[in-house]
Structures are given as C-alpha cells and as structure tokens.
Motif scaffolding. Sequence first.
Motif, mmCIF file in Angstrom:
data_model
loop_
_atom_site.group_PDB
_atom_site.id
_atom_site.type_symbol
_atom_site.label_atom_id
_atom_site.label_comp_id
_atom_site.label_asym_id
_atom_site.label_seq_id
_atom_site.Cartn_x
_atom_site.Cartn_y
_atom_site.Cartn_z
ATOM 1 N N ASP A 1 8.774 1.723 -3.288
ATOM 2 C CA ASP A 1 8.489 1.858 -1.865
ATOM 3 C C ASP A 1 7.831 0.578 -1.353
ATOM 4 O OD1 ASP A 1 5.749 2.011 -2.547
ATOM 5 O OD2 ASP A 1 5.812 4.183 -2.594
ATOM 6 N N ARG A 2 7.544 0.537 -0.084
ATOM 7 C CA ARG A 2 6.987 -0.653 0.558
ATOM 8 C C ARG A 2 5.681 -1.105 -0.082
ATOM 9 N NH1 ARG A 2 5.069 -2.069 6.649
ATOM 10 N NH2 ARG A 2 3.244 -3.168 5.914
ATOM 11 N N SER A 3 4.868 -0.181 -0.543
ATOM 12 C CA SER A 3 3.566 -0.551 -1.109
ATOM 13 C C SER A 3 3.701 -1.412 -2.356
ATOM 14 C CB SER A 3 2.734 0.702 -1.410
ATOM 15 O OG SER A 3 3.318 1.430 -2.476
ATOM 16 N N ALA A 4 4.881 -1.452 -2.959
ATOM 17 C CA ALA A 4 5.094 -2.330 -4.114
ATOM 18 C C ALA A 4 5.024 -3.800 -3.689
ATOM 19 C CB ALA A 4 6.438 -2.035 -4.763
ATOM 20 N N VAL A 5 5.244 -4.059 -2.404
ATOM 21 C CA VAL A 5 5.113 -5.415 -1.872
ATOM 22 C C VAL A 5 3.707 -5.571 -1.306
ATOM 23 C CG1 VAL A 5 5.961 -7.088 -0.196
ATOM 24 C CG2 VAL A 5 7.554 -5.524 -1.329
ATOM 25 N N SER A 6 3.381 -4.790 -0.297
ATOM 26 C CA SER A 6 2.048 -4.793 0.287
ATOM 27 C C SER A 6 1.925 -3.661 1.297
ATOM 28 C CB SER A 6 1.756 -6.118 0.995
ATOM 29 O OG SER A 6 0.464 -6.089 1.566
ATOM 30 N N PRO A 7 0.819 -2.946 1.283
ATOM 31 C CA PRO A 7 0.605 -1.924 2.306
ATOM 32 C C PRO A 7 0.178 -2.540 3.646
ATOM 33 C CG PRO A 7 -1.242 -1.964 0.800
ATOM 34 C CD PRO A 7 -0.223 -2.934 0.269
ATOM 35 N N ALA A 8 -0.237 -3.799 3.623
ATOM 36 C CA ALA A 8 -0.671 -4.490 4.846
ATOM 37 C C ALA A 8 0.536 -5.115 5.544
ATOM 38 C CB ALA A 8 -1.705 -5.559 4.507
ATOM 39 N N ASP A 9 0.557 -5.055 6.876
ATOM 40 C CA ASP A 9 1.703 -5.536 7.647
ATOM 41 C C ASP A 9 1.975 -7.031 7.503
ATOM 42 O OD1 ASP A 9 2.282 -3.011 8.561
ATOM 43 O OD2 ASP A 9 1.208 -3.260 10.451
ATOM 44 N N GLU A 10 0.960 -7.870 7.667
ATOM 45 C CA GLU A 10 1.184 -9.322 7.674
ATOM 46 C C GLU A 10 1.767 -9.843 6.350
ATOM 47 O OE1 GLU A 10 1.772 -13.029 9.012
ATOM 48 O OE2 GLU A 10 1.296 -11.275 10.219
ATOM 49 N N PRO A 11 1.190 -9.509 5.187
ATOM 50 C CA PRO A 11 1.800 -9.992 3.945
ATOM 51 C C PRO A 11 3.211 -9.437 3.734
ATOM 52 C CG PRO A 11 -0.399 -9.168 3.525
ATOM 53 C CD PRO A 11 -0.068 -8.839 4.947
ATOM 54 N N TYR A 12 3.426 -8.206 4.159
ATOM 55 C CA TYR A 12 4.755 -7.612 4.021
ATOM 56 C C TYR A 12 5.770 -8.379 4.882
ATOM 57 C CZ TYR A 12 8.499 -4.201 3.840
ATOM 58 O OH TYR A 12 9.725 -3.598 3.661
ATOM 59 N N GLU A 13 5.388 -8.679 6.126
ATOM 60 C CA GLU A 13 6.283 -9.413 7.024
ATOM 61 C C GLU A 13 6.509 -10.840 6.540
ATOM 62 O OE1 GLU A 13 4.677 -8.881 10.946
ATOM 63 O OE2 GLU A 13 4.973 -6.712 10.841
ATOM 64 N N GLN A 14 5.493 -11.483 5.971
ATOM 65 C CA GLN A 14 5.659 -12.815 5.390
ATOM 66 C C GLN A 14 6.667 -12.761 4.247
ATOM 67 O OE1 GLN A 14 1.712 -13.978 4.252
ATOM 68 N NE2 GLN A 14 1.230 -14.812 6.264
ATOM 69 N N THR A 15 6.589 -11.716 3.460
ATOM 70 C CA THR A 15 7.522 -11.546 2.353
ATOM 71 C C THR A 15 8.942 -11.368 2.874
ATOM 72 O OG1 THR A 15 5.805 -10.569 0.963
ATOM 73 C CG2 THR A 15 8.088 -10.108 0.359
ATOM 74 N N LEU A 16 9.121 -10.573 3.922
ATOM 75 C CA LEU A 16 10.445 -10.389 4.508
ATOM 76 C C LEU A 16 11.003 -11.714 5.023
ATOM 77 C CD1 LEU A 16 10.072 -7.048 6.521
ATOM 78 C CD2 LEU A 16 11.083 -7.398 4.248
#
Length: 77
Positions: A38-53
Amino acid sequence: MGRFVDVTPDTQPWERTEWPKILRKLRGGFAQGVVTADRSAVSPADEPYEQTLRWLSDHFSFIAHATASPRTSAVAR
C-alpha cells in the motif's frame, strides 16, 4: 527482480535502508517499477510520497499498490 523490505517507519523513503537499492535498480534499467502492499510502503506523508511519484515519472518508472488506500469523503455529512 527482487524483494526489498524496510522495517524503519521513516516517512522519508530515501533515508531508509532498502529504498536507495530500489532506485538503483530502476535507474540502471534492471526494473521498470515498484509494487507495494500500500501507499505507506513509500510514505504516509504527502510531500515525500509526491516527490517519489515525480522521481518515478522522471525516470519512466511506475509504482502500483496492491491495496488501495481508503479515501475520506470531501463531502460533509
């Protein structure tokens, strides 16, 4: 291609032990994308997740989550 598991709950994926290994596989052309539980495997926080995308998009890679994250409704009830 490989299985990478981070047990650190850090919200910054690039500070984890296994995440940089995944990025090297993608950059080197040894993998095309990442599949997570699920998404939390990347980051539960929006900014790091969006940077990853953005990073994945810039490197013509993808991420897919096996379990969809529940969304809250924007409509007040």
